[in-house]
Design a protein around this motif. Structure first.
Motif, PDB file in Angstrom:
ATOM      1  N   THR A 193      15.803  -1.106 -31.786  1.00 28.08           N
ATOM      2  CA  THR A 193      15.647  -2.300 -32.495  1.00 28.08           C
ATOM      3  C   THR A 193      16.072  -2.241 -33.557  1.00 28.08           C
ATOM      4  N   VAL A 194      17.166  -3.391 -33.276  1.00 27.51           N
ATOM      5  CA  VAL A 194      17.820  -4.144 -34.623  1.00 27.51           C
ATOM      6  C   VAL A 194      17.665  -5.245 -35.166  1.00 27.51           C
ATOM      7  N   HIS A 195      17.920  -4.747 -36.612  1.00 27.40           N
ATOM      8  CA  HIS A 195      17.646  -5.695 -37.535  1.00 27.40           C
ATOM      9  C   HIS A 195      18.875  -5.475 -38.647  1.00 27.40           C
ATOM     10  N   ARG A 196      19.111  -7.206 -38.996  1.00 32.70           N
ATOM     11  CA  ARG A 196      20.470  -7.640 -39.170  1.00 32.70           C
ATOM     12  C   ARG A 196      20.101  -6.994 -40.880  1.00 32.70           C
ATOM     13  N   ASP A 197      18.888  -7.340 -41.675  1.00 29.38           N
ATOM     14  CA  ASP A 197      19.720  -7.219 -42.859  1.00 29.38           C
ATOM     15  C   ASP A 197      17.934  -6.112 -43.898  1.00 29.38           C
ATOM     16  N   LEU A 198      18.081  -5.612 -44.660  1.00 29.88           N
ATOM     17  CA  LEU A 198      17.152  -4.674 -44.934  1.00 29.88           C
ATOM     18  C   LEU A 198      15.821  -5.641 -44.914  1.00 29.88           C
ATOM     19  N   GLY A 199      15.606  -6.556 -46.079  1.00 29.31           N
ATOM     20  CA  GLY A 199      14.084  -7.065 -45.565  1.00 29.31           C
ATOM     21  C   GLY A 199      13.458  -7.252 -44.294  1.00 29.31           C
ATOM     22  N   GLY A 200      13.902  -7.543 -43.106  1.00 31.15           N
ATOM     23  CA  GLY A 200      13.468  -7.363 -42.656  1.00 31.15           C
ATOM     24  C   GLY A 200      13.090  -6.652 -41.492  1.00 31.15           C
ATOM     25  N   VAL A 238      15.401   8.463 -43.139  1.00 35.85           N
ATOM     26  CA  VAL A 238      17.062   7.366 -43.273  1.00 35.85           C
ATOM     27  C   VAL A 238      18.068   7.966 -43.107  1.00 35.85           C
ATOM     28  N   ASP A 239      18.911   7.341 -42.014  1.00 34.27           N
ATOM     29  CA  ASP A 239      20.188   8.339 -41.212  1.00 34.27           C
ATOM     30  C   ASP A 239      21.659   7.037 -41.996  1.00 34.27           C
ATOM     31  N   GLY A 240      22.073   8.128 -41.500  1.00 33.23           N
ATOM     32  CA  GLY A 240      23.852   7.216 -42.161  1.00 33.23           C
ATOM     33  C   GLY A 240      24.198   6.660 -43.647  1.00 33.23           C
ATOM     34  N   GLY A 241      25.621   7.033 -43.923  1.00 32.77           N
ATOM     35  CA  GLY A 241      25.878   6.688 -46.063  1.00 32.77           C
ATOM     36  C   GLY A 241      25.660   5.542 -45.707  1.00 32.77           C
ATOM     37  N   GLN A 242      25.552   4.758 -45.641  1.00 37.47           N
ATOM     38  CA  GLN A 242      25.611   3.386 -45.614  1.00 37.47           C
ATOM     39  C   GLN A 242      24.332   2.485 -46.243  1.00 37.47           C
ATOM     40  N   VAL A 243      23.802   3.093 -45.220  1.00 33.26           N
ATOM     41  CA  VAL A 243      21.572   2.311 -44.761  1.00 33.26           C
ATOM     42  C   VAL A 243      21.016   3.585 -45.828  1.00 33.26           C
ATOM     43  N   VAL A 244      21.347   5.165 -46.098  1.00 37.10           N
ATOM     44  CA  VAL A 244      20.790   5.787 -47.162  1.00 37.10           C
ATOM     45  C   VAL A 244      21.172   5.522 -49.047  1.00 37.10           C
ATOM     46  N   ARG A 245      22.994   4.519 -49.007  1.00 39.84           N
ATOM     47  CA  ARG A 245      23.165   4.005 -50.231  1.00 39.84           C
ATOM     48  C   ARG A 245      22.532   2.816 -50.305  1.00 39.84           C
ATOM     49  N   THR A 246      22.058   2.076 -49.166  1.00 40.12           N
ATOM     50  CA  THR A 246      21.397   0.943 -49.854  1.00 40.12           C
ATOM     51  C   THR A 246      19.805   1.080 -50.161  1.00 40.12           C
ATOM     52  N   PHE A 247      19.094   2.081 -49.270  1.00 40.60           N
ATOM     53  CA  PHE A 247      17.583   2.477 -50.094  1.00 40.60           C
ATOM     54  C   PHE A 247      17.471   2.892 -50.813  1.00 40.60           C
ATOM     55  N   LEU A 248      18.288   3.853 -51.462  1.00 42.16           N
ATOM     56  CA  LEU A 248      18.367   4.939 -52.744  1.00 42.16           C
ATOM     57  C   LEU A 248      18.948   3.974 -53.840  1.00 42.16           C
TER      58      LEU A 248
END
Length: 126
Positions: free
Chosen positions: A38-45, A60-70
């Motif tokens: 499932t593709v989501h356009r933003d973190l809130g969604g 959670v995997d992937g450098g940019q996604v991990v960084r966002t979650f951190l």
């Protein structure tokens, strides 16, 4: 995961996440093109969709996604796998995280060929 991690997973042959709900955070992947994700356009969604599913825990995997979650304080545990090769160039593990992320070592497991995997609890930032 992010688009880069998703696309890398496509090259593994059999889908590495068979039977798991997989969400991809991407502003460019077509929605609904791959029924396995499932593709989501933003973190809130993404967070709203996970809450609607009653999700209690995610990987959670992937450098940019991990960084966002951190940055958002959404990660409570980090596992880092180290392969004994020094790479002369490349990108930082996660990139800028908005400040230091204090970690408490929980365990380290040793695998063959010098590979080690360490798990840390993410501590609140001061």
């Amino acid at each position: 995961m992010g688009r880069g991690t998703y696309e890398a997973g496509l090259a593994f042959g059999p889908w590495p996440h068979e039977g798991l709900h997989c969400a991809v955070l991407s502003g460019s992947l077509p929605l609904g093109a791959d029924p396995r994700v499932t593709v989501h356009r933003d973190l809130g969604g993404l967070l709203s969709a996970l809450q609607e599913r009653g999700t209690k825990s995610v990987y959670v995997d992937g450098g940019q996604v991990v960084r966002t979650f951190l940055r958002e304080g959404l990660i409570d545990r980090v596992t880092v796998t180290t392969v004994p090769v020094l790479i002369g160039t490349g990108l930082p593990l996660f990139g800028p995280t908005g400040g230091d992320v204090p970690l408490e070592h929980l365990e380290t497991e040793v695998f063959g060929a010098g590979v080690v995997q360490s798990t840390y609890a993410v501590q609140p930032r001061a």
